[in-house]
Structure formats: structure tokens, C-alpha cells
Design a protein around this motif. Structure first.
Motif, PDB file in Angstrom:
ATOM      1  N   SER A  52       0.843  -1.187   0.000  1.00 53.04           N
ATOM      2  CA  SER A  52       0.000   0.000   0.000  1.00 53.04           C
ATOM      3  C   SER A  52       0.884   1.244   0.000  1.00 53.04           C
ATOM      4  CB  SER A  52      -0.906   0.001   1.233  1.00 53.04           C
ATOM      5  OG  SER A  52      -1.507   1.263   1.395  1.00 53.04           O
ATOM      6  N   GLU A  53       0.794   2.016  -1.065  1.00 57.87           N
ATOM      7  CA  GLU A  53       1.577   3.248  -1.170  1.00 57.87           C
ATOM      8  C   GLU A  53       1.188   4.223  -0.053  1.00 57.87           C
ATOM      9  OE1 GLU A  53       3.936   3.503  -3.801  1.00 57.87           O
ATOM     10  OE2 GLU A  53       3.339   1.445  -4.189  1.00 57.87           O
ATOM     11  N   GLN A  54      -0.089   4.265   0.300  1.00 57.71           N
ATOM     12  CA  GLN A  54      -0.555   5.176   1.349  1.00 57.71           C
ATOM     13  C   GLN A  54       0.053   4.807   2.700  1.00 57.71           C
ATOM     14  OE1 GLN A  54      -2.241   7.950   0.861  1.00 57.71           O
ATOM     15  NE2 GLN A  54      -2.133   8.425   3.027  1.00 57.71           N
ATOM     16  N   ARG A  55       0.131   3.507   2.994  1.00 55.91           N
ATOM     17  CA  ARG A  55       0.742   3.077   4.264  1.00 55.91           C
ATOM     18  C   ARG A  55       2.222   3.397   4.298  1.00 55.91           C
ATOM     19  NH1 ARG A  55      -2.159  -2.024   3.862  1.00 55.91           N
ATOM     20  NH2 ARG A  55      -0.142  -2.948   3.360  1.00 55.91           N
ATOM     21  N   VAL A  56       2.910   3.253   3.159  1.00 54.03           N
ATOM     22  CA  VAL A  56       4.331   3.596   3.093  1.00 54.03           C
ATOM     23  C   VAL A  56       4.498   5.082   3.386  1.00 54.03           C
ATOM     24  CG1 VAL A  56       6.346   3.806   1.574  1.00 54.03           C
ATOM     25  CG2 VAL A  56       4.904   1.767   1.461  1.00 54.03           C
ATOM     26  N   LEU A  57       3.687   5.902   2.763  1.00 56.51           N
ATOM     27  CA  LEU A  57       3.735   7.347   2.954  1.00 56.51           C
ATOM     28  C   LEU A  57       3.507   7.697   4.428  1.00 56.51           C
ATOM     29  CD1 LEU A  57       3.425   9.904   0.713  1.00 56.51           C
ATOM     30  CD2 LEU A  57       1.327  10.067   2.004  1.00 56.51           C
ATOM     31  N   GLU A  58       2.454   7.159   5.007  1.00 58.85           N
ATOM     32  CA  GLU A  58       2.138   7.445   6.403  1.00 58.85           C
ATOM     33  C   GLU A  58       3.237   6.955   7.341  1.00 58.85           C
ATOM     34  OE1 GLU A  58      -1.650   5.557   6.875  1.00 58.85           O
ATOM     35  OE2 GLU A  58      -2.697   7.096   5.709  1.00 58.85           O
ATOM     36  N   SER A  59       3.800   5.808   7.041  1.00 58.12           N
ATOM     37  CA  SER A  59       4.852   5.245   7.873  1.00 58.12           C
ATOM     38  C   SER A  59       6.093   6.141   7.889  1.00 58.12           C
ATOM     39  CB  SER A  59       5.218   3.845   7.362  1.00 58.12           C
ATOM     40  OG  SER A  59       6.344   3.352   8.019  1.00 58.12           O
ATOM     41  N   ALA A  70      10.554  19.134   6.109  1.00 54.93           N
ATOM     42  CA  ALA A  70       9.707  18.719   4.993  1.00 54.93           C
ATOM     43  C   ALA A  70      10.510  18.386   3.736  1.00 54.93           C
ATOM     44  CB  ALA A  70       8.680  19.806   4.694  1.00 54.93           C
ATOM     45  N   SER A  71      11.558  19.138   3.444  1.00 53.18           N
ATOM     46  CA  SER A  71      12.304  18.866   2.205  1.00 53.18           C
ATOM     47  C   SER A  71      13.057  17.544   2.282  1.00 53.18           C
ATOM     48  CB  SER A  71      13.251  20.013   1.867  1.00 53.18           C
ATOM     49  OG  SER A  71      14.210  20.180   2.869  1.00 53.18           O
ATOM     50  N   ARG A  72      13.568  17.199   3.440  1.00 50.90           N
ATOM     51  CA  ARG A  72      14.263  15.919   3.607  1.00 50.90           C
ATOM     52  C   ARG A  72      13.283  14.756   3.504  1.00 50.90           C
ATOM     53  NH1 ARG A  72      18.940  14.764   6.794  1.00 50.90           N
ATOM     54  NH2 ARG A  72      18.911  12.530   6.603  1.00 50.90           N
ATOM     55  N   ILE A  73      12.097  14.922   4.082  1.00 53.89           N
ATOM     56  CA  ILE A  73      11.083  13.874   4.015  1.00 53.89           C
ATOM     57  C   ILE A  73      10.580  13.728   2.577  1.00 53.89           C
ATOM     58  CG2 ILE A  73       8.765  13.209   4.780  1.00 53.89           C
ATOM     59  CD1 ILE A  73       9.507  14.464   7.515  1.00 53.89           C
ATOM     60  N   ARG A  74      10.414  14.863   1.876  1.00 51.67           N
ATOM     61  CA  ARG A  74       9.999  14.806   0.465  1.00 51.67           C
ATOM     62  C   ARG A  74      11.013  14.004  -0.346  1.00 51.67           C
ATOM     63  NH1 ARG A  74       9.591  20.142  -1.234  1.00 51.67           N
ATOM     64  NH2 ARG A  74      11.815  20.084  -1.590  1.00 51.67           N
ATOM     65  N   GLN A  75      12.285  14.253  -0.120  1.00 52.91           N
ATOM     66  CA  GLN A  75      13.346  13.523  -0.831  1.00 52.91           C
ATOM     67  C   GLN A  75      13.250  12.020  -0.544  1.00 52.91           C
ATOM     68  OE1 GLN A  75      17.207  14.614   0.587  1.00 52.91           O
ATOM     69  NE2 GLN A  75      18.291  13.461  -0.975  1.00 52.91           N
ATOM     70  N   GLU A  76      13.026  11.660   0.705  1.00 53.28           N
ATOM     71  CA  GLU A  76      12.916  10.251   1.073  1.00 53.28           C
ATOM     72  C   GLU A  76      11.700   9.594   0.418  1.00 53.28           C
ATOM     73  OE1 GLU A  76      12.696   7.690   5.178  1.00 53.28           O
ATOM     74  OE2 GLU A  76      13.851   9.548   5.179  1.00 53.28           O
ATOM     75  N   LEU A  77      10.587  10.311   0.394  1.00 49.23           N
ATOM     76  CA  LEU A  77       9.373   9.766  -0.222  1.00 49.23           C
ATOM     77  C   LEU A  77       9.546   9.592  -1.729  1.00 49.23           C
ATOM     78  CD1 LEU A  77       6.666  11.778   1.749  1.00 49.23           C
ATOM     79  CD2 LEU A  77       7.208   9.343   1.999  1.00 49.23           C
ATOM     80  N   HIS A  78      10.202  10.565  -2.374  1.00 50.36           N
ATOM     81  CA  HIS A  78      10.455  10.447  -3.818  1.00 50.36           C
ATOM     82  C   HIS A  78      11.356   9.253  -4.105  1.00 50.36           C
ATOM     83  CE1 HIS A  78       8.365  13.740  -5.673  1.00 50.36           C
ATOM     84  NE2 HIS A  78       8.876  14.616  -4.830  1.00 50.36           N
ATOM     85  N   SER A  79      12.355   9.010  -3.243  1.00 50.37           N
ATOM     86  CA  SER A  79      13.278   7.900  -3.484  1.00 50.37           C
ATOM     87  C   SER A  79      12.571   6.551  -3.369  1.00 50.37           C
ATOM     88  CB  SER A  79      14.458   7.964  -2.505  1.00 50.37           C
ATOM     89  OG  SER A  79      14.043   7.594  -1.207  1.00 50.37           O
ATOM     90  N   LYS A  80      11.431   6.518  -2.706  1.00 50.80           N
ATOM     91  CA  LYS A  80      10.665   5.278  -2.571  1.00 50.80           C
ATOM     92  C   LYS A  80       9.733   5.051  -3.759  1.00 50.80           C
ATOM     93  CE  LYS A  80      10.901   5.039   2.409  1.00 50.80           C
ATOM     94  NZ  LYS A  80      11.740   3.851   2.417  1.00 50.80           N
ATOM     95  N   GLY A  81       9.726   5.983  -4.707  1.00 50.59           N
ATOM     96  CA  GLY A  81       8.930   5.817  -5.913  1.00 50.59           C
ATOM     97  C   GLY A  81       7.441   6.034  -5.712  1.00 50.59           C
ATOM     98  N   LEU A  82       7.075   6.872  -4.765  1.00 51.53           N
ATOM     99  CA  LEU A  82       5.665   7.138  -4.500  1.00 51.53           C
ATOM    100  C   LEU A  82       5.123   8.183  -5.478  1.00 51.53           C
ATOM    101  CD1 LEU A  82       5.858   7.240  -0.619  1.00 51.53           C
ATOM    102  CD2 LEU A  82       5.086   5.363  -2.057  1.00 51.53           C
ATOM    103  N   ALA A  83       3.826   8.225  -5.618  1.00 53.23           N
ATOM    104  CA  ALA A  83       3.170   9.152  -6.547  1.00 53.23           C
ATOM    105  C   ALA A  83       3.471  10.597  -6.158  1.00 53.23           C
ATOM    106  CB  ALA A  83       1.673   8.917  -6.537  1.00 53.23           C
ATOM    107  N   PRO A  84       3.891  11.424  -7.117  1.00 53.97           N
ATOM    108  CA  PRO A  84       4.242  12.818  -6.815  1.00 53.97           C
ATOM    109  C   PRO A  84       3.111  13.616  -6.161  1.00 53.97           C
ATOM    110  CG  PRO A  84       4.955  12.230  -9.026  1.00 53.97           C
ATOM    111  CD  PRO A  84       4.148  11.086  -8.511  1.00 53.97           C
ATOM    112  N   GLU A  85       1.847  13.342  -6.537  1.00 57.81           N
ATOM    113  CA  GLU A  85       0.727  14.081  -5.945  1.00 57.81           C
ATOM    114  C   GLU A  85       0.597  13.752  -4.458  1.00 57.81           C
ATOM    115  OE1 GLU A  85      -0.445  11.322  -8.338  1.00 57.81           O
ATOM    116  OE2 GLU A  85       0.783  12.554  -9.626  1.00 57.81           O
ATOM    117  N   ALA A  86       0.745  12.481  -4.107  1.00 57.98           N
ATOM    118  CA  ALA A  86       0.635  12.062  -2.710  1.00 57.98           C
ATOM    119  C   ALA A  86       1.779  12.637  -1.886  1.00 57.98           C
ATOM    120  CB  ALA A  86       0.629  10.537  -2.616  1.00 57.98           C
ATOM    121  N   VAL A  87       2.973  12.666  -2.477  1.00 55.09           N
ATOM    122  CA  VAL A  87       4.138  13.237  -1.789  1.00 55.09           C
ATOM    123  C   VAL A  87       3.917  14.727  -1.559  1.00 55.09           C
ATOM    124  CG1 VAL A  87       6.598  13.762  -2.018  1.00 55.09           C
ATOM    125  CG2 VAL A  87       5.750  11.501  -2.666  1.00 55.09           C
ATOM    126  N   ALA A  88       3.444  15.430  -2.575  1.00 57.18           N
ATOM    127  CA  ALA A  88       3.213  16.874  -2.452  1.00 57.18           C
ATOM    128  C   ALA A  88       2.183  17.169  -1.373  1.00 57.18           C
ATOM    129  CB  ALA A  88       2.767  17.446  -3.791  1.00 57.18           C
TER     130      ALA A  88
END
Length: 146
Positions: A52-59, A70-88
Motif C-alpha cells: 500500500s503506497e498510502q501506508r508507506v507514505l504514512e509510515s 519537509a524537504s528531507r522527508i519529500r526527498q525520502e518519499l520520492h526515493s521510494k517511488g511514491l506518486a508525486p501528488e501524494a508526496v506533495a
């Protein structure tokens, strides 16, 4: 003991923490014997709710928000290949609490304002390395409480 199937390997990884589909593909690619079998196994796990991409994001947000900006977390979320809209969307929510989180990280490390420019620069570098924004860093180091 027979070697683990792709699905078995994926489940073993998922039992430790949440993984995005992209992370699992990267980690299990070397075990794929037939082209397309990894995608089928991951499709099956995703359809059953194991991935679940949502669970990964929340975790990630839950684990890292108390320590990182926020910028460091954004970088980590992008590196996990999550959807850009969900990351934003997650990063926008984090920005609302950025100042309070930065103050807490700063307080744990330094406890009191620096007396000289070199000390202030050290504190600013510390917060910047953790991904907090420039405006937030200046406010925290200057001691703005408004």
C-alpha cells in the motif's frame, strides 16, 4: 529447504516494514527467473492489500517527522517511488508544523541560543542538514516565538 518464491521473499520483506512497489521491484529483481513473474507476484500482493503506497507514505511521515524537515522527508518519499501528488500533499501538511518541529529538534540538540555568529552558523547548518527551510531556520535560531 526449497528457495523462497518471489511472493515469499516480498512477504518476508513486508513483515519488517512497509515497502513501496518500486522498492520491492528493485530488491527482488535479481531473484526473478521468468520475465514478468515479479510483476505478477507484486500485482497479486497489491490486490490483496499487502502493498500500500498510502501506508508507506504514512509510515515514513510518522517515523521521520519528529526529526526531519519537509524537504528531507519529500526527498525520502520520492526515493521510494511514491506518486508525486501524494508526496506533495504530505509535504504540504508537514509544512504547517515545520516551525514547531524545528524548534523541538533544535531544543534537543542545543537548548540555548548561540552567543556568537559561529555558533549561530553551526546551529543553522545542523537544522539545514535535517531538511528544514531557510525561513524556519532563521526564526528558530533567532528565537522568534511569534
Amino acid at each position: 529447504m526449497p528457495p523462497l518464491s518471489l511472493k515469499g521473499r516480498a512477504l518476508r520483506l513486508l513483515s519488517g516494514r512497509e515497502y513501496s512497489r518500486a522498492e520491492l521491484e528493485k530488491r527482488l529483481q535479481s531473484y526473478e527467473e521468468e520475465p514478468g513473474s515479479l510483476a505478477l507476484a507484486l500485482d497479486d500482493l497489491q490486490s490483496k492489500g499487502f502493498i500500500s503506497e498510502q501506508r508507506v507514505l504514512e509510515s515514513v511521515v510518522h517515523r521521520r517527522a519528529s526529526k526531519l524537515g519537509a524537504s528531507r522527508i519529500r526527498q525520502e518519499l520520492h526515493s521510494k517511488g511514491l506518486a508525486p501528488e501524494a508526496v506533495a500533499q504530505a509535504v504540504d501538511q508537514l509544512r504547517a508544523t515545520e516551525l514547531e518541529r524545528a524548534k523541538e529538534v533544535w531544543r534537543k540538540k542545543f537548548a540555548e541560543p548561540a552567543l556568537d555568529p559561529a555558533g549561530r552558523a553551526k546551529q543553522m547548518r545542523f537544522l539545514a542538514a535535517r531538511g528544514f527551510g531557510g525561513d524556519t531556520i532563521r526564526r528558530v535560531v533567532a528565537g522568534d516565538d511569534d
